[in-house]
Design a protein around this motif. Structure first.
Motif, PDB file in Angstrom:
ATOM      1  N   MET A   1      87.536  68.286   5.699  1.00 36.74           N
ATOM      2  CA  MET A   1      87.552  67.125   6.568  1.00 36.74           C
ATOM      3  C   MET A   1      86.501  67.303   7.654  1.00 36.74           C
ATOM      4  O   MET A   1      86.351  68.391   8.189  1.00 36.74           O
ATOM      5  N   THR A   3      85.688  67.316  11.016  1.00 38.39           N
ATOM      6  CA  THR A   3      86.428  67.271  12.277  1.00 38.39           C
ATOM      7  C   THR A   3      85.627  66.643  13.413  1.00 38.39           C
ATOM      8  O   THR A   3      86.203  66.010  14.284  1.00 38.39           O
ATOM      9  N   THR A   6      85.992  62.866  12.913  1.00 37.86           N
ATOM     10  CA  THR A   6      87.337  62.401  13.261  1.00 37.86           C
ATOM     11  C   THR A   6      87.542  62.458  14.771  1.00 37.86           C
ATOM     12  O   THR A   6      88.201  61.590  15.340  1.00 37.86           O
ATOM     13  N   GLN A  10      88.587  59.373  17.273  1.00 40.50           N
ATOM     14  CA  GLN A  10      89.691  59.477  18.224  1.00 40.50           C
ATOM     15  C   GLN A  10      89.247  59.027  19.616  1.00 40.50           C
ATOM     16  O   GLN A  10      90.004  58.376  20.327  1.00 40.50           O
ATOM     17  N   GLU A  16      94.826  60.745  15.469  1.00 41.33           N
ATOM     18  CA  GLU A  16      94.283  61.801  14.617  1.00 41.33           C
ATOM     19  C   GLU A  16      94.473  61.453  13.136  1.00 41.33           C
ATOM     20  O   GLU A  16      93.548  61.592  12.334  1.00 41.33           O
ATOM     21  N   ALA A  19      92.147  58.615  12.004  1.00 40.16           N
ATOM     22  CA  ALA A  19      90.776  59.108  11.842  1.00 40.16           C
ATOM     23  C   ALA A  19      90.630  59.886  10.532  1.00 40.16           C
ATOM     24  O   ALA A  19      89.675  59.690   9.784  1.00 40.16           O
ATOM     25  N   LYS A  20      91.586  60.748  10.247  1.00 39.96           N
ATOM     26  CA  LYS A  20      91.531  61.524   9.001  1.00 39.96           C
ATOM     27  C   LYS A  20      91.574  60.608   7.784  1.00 39.96           C
ATOM     28  O   LYS A  20      90.833  60.801   6.823  1.00 39.96           O
ATOM     29  N   VAL A  23      88.171  58.510   7.418  1.00 41.19           N
ATOM     30  CA  VAL A  23      87.084  59.355   6.906  1.00 41.19           C
ATOM     31  C   VAL A  23      87.370  59.764   5.459  1.00 41.19           C
ATOM     32  O   VAL A  23      86.476  59.750   4.607  1.00 41.19           O
ATOM     33  N   THR A  40      93.542  64.449   2.707  1.00 41.82           N
ATOM     34  CA  THR A  40      93.451  64.516   4.178  1.00 41.82           C
ATOM     35  C   THR A  40      94.430  65.491   4.810  1.00 41.82           C
ATOM     36  O   THR A  40      94.254  65.871   5.964  1.00 41.82           O
TER      37      THR A  40
END
Length: 109
Positions: A1, A3, A6, A10, A16, A19-20, A23, A40
């Protein structure tokens, strides 16, 4: 992922998990809730409620069927929606501040 990506989402107001999922769906294209969970690592009990919330915000689209498939809206469409929401909120805040007497007329020079 990814980060860093993401984290940027956020900062724009995504949770969170949102966002995960966003993406993840960009990478997966179309996916079922199970596939999204596996990709995810968003906890399975949170997947459906998060997908439903994201659908209401128009961040993702639901493709009917059994099982249902989900896909993210394209990034240009997403950023345009976020821009419009931010500008609307900013203008509403300005109006409220001005009507509350905090406008430029009350500044001392």
């Amino acid at each position: 992922m990814k980060t860093e990506l993401t984290g940027k989402l956020q900062k724009l107001g995504f949770t969170e998990n949102e966002a995960k999922i966003y993406v993840g769906l960009l990478s997966l294209g179309e996916a079922t809730a199970r596939e999204i969970h596996e990709y995810t690592h968003v906890p399975r009990p949170k997947i459906y409620s998060t997908l439903e919330r994201m659908s209401k915000k128009k961040y993702i689209e639901i493709i009917g069927g059994t099982p249902a498939y989900f896909k993210s809206v394209n990034p240009e469409q997403l950023t345009e929606m976020l821009r419009n929401e931010f500008l609307f909120s900013l203008n509403e805040t300005l109006k409220e501040l001005n009507s509350a007497g905090y406008g430029i007329k009350n500044r001392c020079f």
